[in-house]
Write a protein that holds these residues in place. Structure first.
Motif, PDB file in Angstrom:
ATOM      1  N   GLU A 119     -20.031 -33.515  56.872  1.00  0.00           N
ATOM      2  CA  GLU A 119     -21.165 -32.967  57.606  1.00  0.00           C
ATOM      3  C   GLU A 119     -22.479 -33.385  56.969  1.00  0.00           C
ATOM      4  OE1 GLU A 119     -21.135 -28.892  58.819  1.00  0.00           O
ATOM      5  OE2 GLU A 119     -18.956 -28.943  59.081  1.00  0.00           O
ATOM      6  N   ASP A 134     -25.437 -32.133  56.846  1.00  0.00           N
ATOM      7  CA  ASP A 134     -26.283 -31.215  56.088  1.00  0.00           C
ATOM      8  C   ASP A 134     -25.603 -30.753  54.801  1.00  0.00           C
ATOM      9  OD1 ASP A 134     -24.328 -29.617  57.023  1.00  0.00           O
ATOM     10  OD2 ASP A 134     -25.602 -28.291  58.193  1.00  0.00           O
ATOM     11  N   LYS A 175     -23.280 -28.780  54.273  1.00  0.00           N
ATOM     12  CA  LYS A 175     -22.969 -27.360  54.207  1.00  0.00           C
ATOM     13  C   LYS A 175     -21.629 -27.065  53.523  1.00  0.00           C
ATOM     14  CE  LYS A 175     -23.801 -23.547  57.367  1.00  0.00           C
ATOM     15  NZ  LYS A 175     -23.960 -23.326  58.807  1.00  0.00           N
ATOM     16  N   ASP A 198     -20.600 -24.751  50.333  1.00  0.00           N
ATOM     17  CA  ASP A 198     -19.520 -23.767  50.283  1.00  0.00           C
ATOM     18  C   ASP A 198     -18.714 -23.893  49.007  1.00  0.00           C
ATOM     19  OD1 ASP A 198     -20.216 -22.715  52.705  1.00  0.00           O
ATOM     20  OD2 ASP A 198     -18.807 -23.937  53.860  1.00  0.00           O
TER      21      ASP A 198
END
Length: 1048
Positions: A647, A649, A651, A655
């Motif tokens: 992904e 961005d 993200k 996580d």
RNA sequence: AGGCGGAUGGCUCAGGAGCAGAGCGCCGGUCUGAUAUGCCGGAGGUCGGGGGUGCAAUUCCCUCUCCGCCCA
């Protein structure tokens, strides 16, 4: 304040900053070298080969992923006590470098390069190799990959190239090389032939629209025959001037049609496809293909009309009626099948196309035209002569050059081949010795590829590469060929010792042909260079200048224990090493090989610099750090051979910070906070007495066992999984449940035991995770162990930790019970702070829970835990059949049994149960508890335990709950006042009556929990350093005022 | 064209003949003198379409459709 033995750390660090710090320390201390050199040389070494990347751009996530795996496995093996040398390698030669140079210098094509000067051209190539090396080193370094750049190998080094000569000559001596004139995929744009696997490496097949024409070939008439034409179909009209035969399928039916004063012949099955063109033609006969074989036809073009044995119909098995006309036009210079068929018929090939793809003078009318440009005029000429029955556009997948994107042509060329087909069977055998990860690669993608291997074209008609070390006589009257395998041999024959094996210097080595008594014939090198894949596939011997140096070293370091690249290298590097290793040494080149999948961009496409469809790795380093990225990539399906969308961005990388790095850091923060507050020095321990300590040590043991097993199986994601499970047990159970032991003021043995246990768990966890999170774990480990790097430590010894499966099982059951109790509280909307009278646990083996009663009472916040063996008071049994066990025995009846059991239609029958007329034995079913409907009851997922929570509240319980609400408000206030966790306070509360009464009743516990030396409920606290806060407790406003107590 | 892989919850993906799983996201709740970036719970899926083999198929086989990859 007590003495502090551990660094004070922030609750939440900036991981990128931590990482930079650790990297600086490694650099300063030479940690990498020390970790390698601390392990002995010799047979215990673990051998890793680094596949050389071609560094013509910045590394992306794919390179990083490979790099991470190349780092993790050697770090692990180092900790296991093996010395693991890691040399970086650079792939320098070949088309990528040449194409880049052509572009930058603005010279295009062989002729232009020769005119520009091969020496200057190659000089530029040599320099361009260094364009990105610095950035590569920087990123590799930042990613915490330990690899030796100073002692790297380059495929363009003299020593490396000399080894290549040896490899070539050895193949030659073993009879595994040959020179042949064959049809090959040819890139006219790069002006070089490609090997068959190069046409499959890149996504070189792509849609292209070509003209497709159906052409009339005029048969030489037999007596009494009207003009008769055979129809043939082609998508490469430019090959028609080189047509020398027509092929038919011997068993195929061919229709003969008559109309417009002519006869046409084509595959009977294909007549309907030409419906409109054939209007007015009538079928007059049918012939098998074999009856057409041998008939002569008129050449379509005059250029090669004198070629012997040409212009006949021949039979060929590969002809079918799927497409076209069932008659295939044969240009043996431009088609592999064509050449095979024609050679069998004694028809020679003609190749009137030059290196650049232009027609030669032989084809007078189109001389100098590029073959694709010539399609149009050729079709026009044929149309003008009435030779074209149909002209259409044809969209098909067509191979393109992986370097230039231009369409390839097939063209007969002279090339050197490795006789792979001779060693194919042996490669398949040797492949069985290799452990592939994932396992299906062995007999799947790789095994299949080996089984279908074809001879490998290794010569390139280019400039920047290792020379083909073959010298030939320039006078065919005195044929002679010399193959050289070393600088010594070259020096012996040419009288000079080359210090550079590149062109053009190497071409200047010329000597008289010893077989020519007149001395006029000269030995000259053939101009070709080697396929750069031959060079990278040779790294296992060439990187150490075998056999000219370090022969013993080679013997000890071959084959490699481990290599890793992405899965497509089964056609590339893995394969080429396999070929050369089998051919040269009759051994597999490596013993364990991870093939990882493809990192793709978020849009599901491949990572593309041009589309900028992925974030810069350096940005990820700055925001989340390298460890988070490393974990994200290696814990993903990529290592199981799957693909992964990254992904944009980042993200999911964040996580990882939240789910992996933070929990680890939190545990470390907790330890340092309290150990420093207590002035404690902890040490590693192997045993403990309390259940919690014993539990977490057993969990630590389990972590070591699981991680060892996973790492030994090259299951890196599995090791990640084990570490995550451990972190959860450590944080959300061990530390959480042990907190009072760290808070208490007595410095007793129990407290020391808690510190020692936590210390042991943390240091062990750091060591286990060191390969997976090399930077973060090192920071923590150094903090715990007085500055000692985790990477200089050995892998933890599982045997040193207690194993206690029963304890772990019981404690895990306890955790399940607590979880279920919380779920019941939530169902009744009763907060955890509200104490409840009792929790009843009913189920099997209740006695095993006795040691945990206090713990459960505390966690679930109940006054009493009752253990009851009377299960049936609270729950009924539900029969769950084990269909897997039952199916084979009962066959068709299985379904009925399942249905009956679901409806509760069953009864106990001695040791077993009876359902639908069948008796089920132990192992064929399970009895699961289902709570009785009218009770506040909850069953564990395991089905062997039920819980009953008493939600009846007495006045006293309510007050205690309120008191705890107040405690909570005060704790928040302490935190907002930024007090130290161990600071005593003076407390003043202004409370509504209900809460005031509650606090009065539980004054002692409030004081203890909040470290309040004095609690004032009436007058309020006055003074300068008073912290005041109003908060809500339930539906009431509460005023809290507190002040740090003066030291006594 | 070929080789290979894939199609499972909103997203990223595990799994594997026998009651469909995780993480993220979403919704709700909640402990806390380490961590609210936490913890607990919930909703959400006829496992790409069709056929076959089996007592039983999301899982094995065939087929179709679609997607992806092919010097890391």
């Amino acid at each position: 304040m007590s003495e502090q033995h551990y660094p004070l750390v922030p609750a939440q660090p900036s991981y990128p900053e931590v990482e930079e710090r650790v990297l600086a320390r490694w650099r300063k201390d030479g940690t990498f070298r020390r970790s390698v050199e601390a392990r002995p040389e010799g047979p215990e070494e673990y051998v890793f080969y680094d596949g050389p990347p071609f560094a013509n751009g910045m590394p992306h996530f794919g390179h990083l992923l490979t790099g991470y795996v190349k780092d993790i496995v050697p770090r692990y093996q180092t900790m296991r006590g093996h010395r693991v040398e890691r040399r970086f390698g650079w792939d320098c030669h070949g088309l990528p470098a040449e194409m880049e140079t052509e572009k930058e210098l603005g010279v295009s094509g062989r002729a232009a390069i020769i005119e520009y000067g091969i020496d200057r051209f190659n000089d530029y190539c040599r320099k361009s190799v260094y364009n990105y090396t610095e950035q590569w080193q920087e990123i590799v370094h930042r990613s915490a990959r330990w690899v030796d750049f100073k002692n790297d190998y380059k495929t363009m080094d003299l020593s490396y190239m000399e080894s290549i000569l040896w490899g070539f000559k050895t193949l030659h001596e073993k009879g595994l090389l040959y020179e042949s004139f064959r049809v090959m995929p040819y890139s006219w744009a790069a002006q070089t032939p490609l090997s068959n696997f190069e046409t499959r490496l890149d996504d070189s097949y792509r849609e292209r629209t070509d003209p497709a024409i159906t052409v009339r070939f005029e048969l030489v008439p037999e007596s009494g025959e009207p003009p008769t034409r055979v129809l043939a179909w082609t998508t490469t009209p430019w090959t028609l001037p080189s047509n020398l035969a027509l092929a038919v399928g011997p068993e195929i039916d061919y229709a003969i049609l008559e109309g417009n004063g002519e006869r046409l012949i084509l595959g009977a099955a294909l007549v309907p496809k030409y419906e409109s063109e054939l209007e007015g033609y009538e079928p007059v006969g049918m012939r098998k293909g074999r009856d057409l074989v041998g008939r002569r036809y008129e050449p379509l073009f005059p250029y090669f009309s004198d070629v012997e044995k040409a212009f006949r119909i021949v039979g060929a098995e590969f002809v079918d009626v799927e497409e076209g006309t069932g008659v295939v036009h044969m240009a043996p210079g431009f088609g592999e099948d064509d050449m095979d068929v024609c050679r069998a018929e004694g028809i020679p090939e003609v190749v009137p196309v030059d290196d650049a793809g232009n027609f030669t003078a032989e084809v007078v009318d189109y001389a100098g035209q590029h073959v694709f440009d010539a399609n149009k005029p050729i079709i026009q000429d044929l149309k003008a002569r009435g030779a074209v029955l149909r002209h259409e556009s044809y969209v098909h997948n067509y191979p393109h050059c992986w370097r230039t994107d231009e369409p390839l042509i097939y063209r007969a060329m002279n090339s050197w081949y490795v006789k792979v087909t001779d060693i194919r069977e042996r490669m398949v055998e040797l492949n069985q010795q290799i452990n592939w990860i994932p396992g299906h690669v062995k007999d799947g993608i790789f095994g299949n590829w080996l089984a279908g291997a074809r001879d490998w074209s290794i010569s390139r008609n280019r400039f920047w590469g290792a020379p083909i070390p073959v010298w030939k006589s320039d006078d065919p009257k005195f044929p002679r060929m010399d193959v050289y395998g070393s600088l010594d041999e070259l020096e012996r024959d040419f009288g000079v010792r080359p210090d550079d094996l590149h062109r053009p210097a190497i071409d200047e080595l010329v000597r008289p042909n010893p077989d020519d008594p007149s001395g006029k014939a000269m030995m000259r090198r053939i101009p070709d260079v080697l396929d750069c894949w031959f060079e990278s596939g040779s790294m296992f011997y060439a990187q150490n200048h075998y056999p000219f140096e370090k022969r013993e070293w080679f013997e000890e370091h071959f084959p490699a224990d481990f290599i890793v690249e992405y899965v497509a290298q089964t056609r590339g590097w893995f394969y080429n090493m396999m070929v050369l290793s089998t051919a040269l040494f009759d051994r597999p080149p490596f013993l364990n090989c991870i093939c990882h999948g493809v990192a793709m961009a978020e849009d599901g496409k491949k990572l593309s610099k041009r589309l900028r469809n992925y974030p810069e790795p350096t940005e990820v380093f700055k925001t989340h750090g390298s460890d988070a990225l490393r974990w994200y990539l290696v814990a993903s399906p990529l290592l199981k051979g799957g693909d992964l969308k990254i992904e944009i961005d980042g993200k999911p990388i964040g996580d990882v910070v939240r789910n992996v790095l933070n929990p680890l850091w939190s545990a470390w923060y907790f330890f340092s906070l309290y150990a420093n507050a207590d002035g404690v020095v902890a040490s590693e321990t192997r045993e403990a007495s309390g259940v919690l300590d014993r539990y977490v040590l057993a969990k630590t043991r389990e972590l070591v066992d699981r991680a060892t097993e996973a790492m030994d199986a090259y299951d890196i994601a599995g090791a990640c999984q084990a570490f995550l499970a451990f972190l959860d047990a450590l944080n959300n159970w061990y530390i959480r449940r042990s907190r009072p032991r760290f808070w208490k003021s007595e410095q007793d043995a129990d407290k020391q035991a808690a510190y020692d246990t936590l210390y042991t768990a943390l240091t062990t966890a750091c060591r286990v995770a060191a390969p997976l999170l090399p930077l973060t774990t090192d920071e923590i480990h150094q903090g715990l162990c007085g500055g000692e790097s985790v990477h200089l430590r050995d892998w933890p010894d599982a045997e040193a930790l207690p194993q206690d499966a029963e304890l772990v099982a019981d404690m895990d059951r306890v955790r399940e019970i607590c979880s279920a109790a919380f779920a019941m509280r939530r169902g009744e909307k009763v907060r955890v702070r509200q104490p409840l009278a009792s929790l009843t646990i009913a189920g099997a083996e209740m006695n095993r829970l006795v040691p945990y009663v206090d713990l459960i009472e505390d966690e679930v916040n109940v006054k009493e835990v009752r253990l009851s063996p009377e299960i049936t008071d609270f729950a009924d049994f539900r029969l769950q059949v084990n269909a897997r066990a039952l199916g084979p025995r009962l066959g068709k009846d299985t379904k009925e049994v399942i249905a009956a059991s679901k409806q509760g239609q069953w009864k106990r029958d001695g040791d077993g149960v009876e359902v639908a007329g069948h008796r089920l034995e132990e192992g064929e079913y399970e009895l699961k508890l289902v709570p009785k409907g009218d009770l506040a009851c909850h069953a564990l997922p395991s089905g062997d335990t039920v819980l009953v929570l008493d939600f009846e509240l007495t006045e006293k319980l309510v007050r205690e709950g309120l008191a705890r609400d107040v405690i909570r408000a005060v704790q928040q206030c302490r935190r907002d006042a930024e007090l130290n966790v161990s600071d005593p306070i003076v407390l003043s509360l202004k409370l509504p009556d209900e809460l005031r009464a509650a606090v009065s009743d539980f004054r002692e516990s409030v004081a203890e929990a909040t470290l309040a030396e004095r609690i004032d409920l009436d007058e309020g606290l006055l003074g300068e350093d008073v912290f005041r806060q109003t908060t809500r407790v339930g539906s009431h406003d509460v005023e809290v005022a507190l002040q740090k107590a003066k030291a006594a």
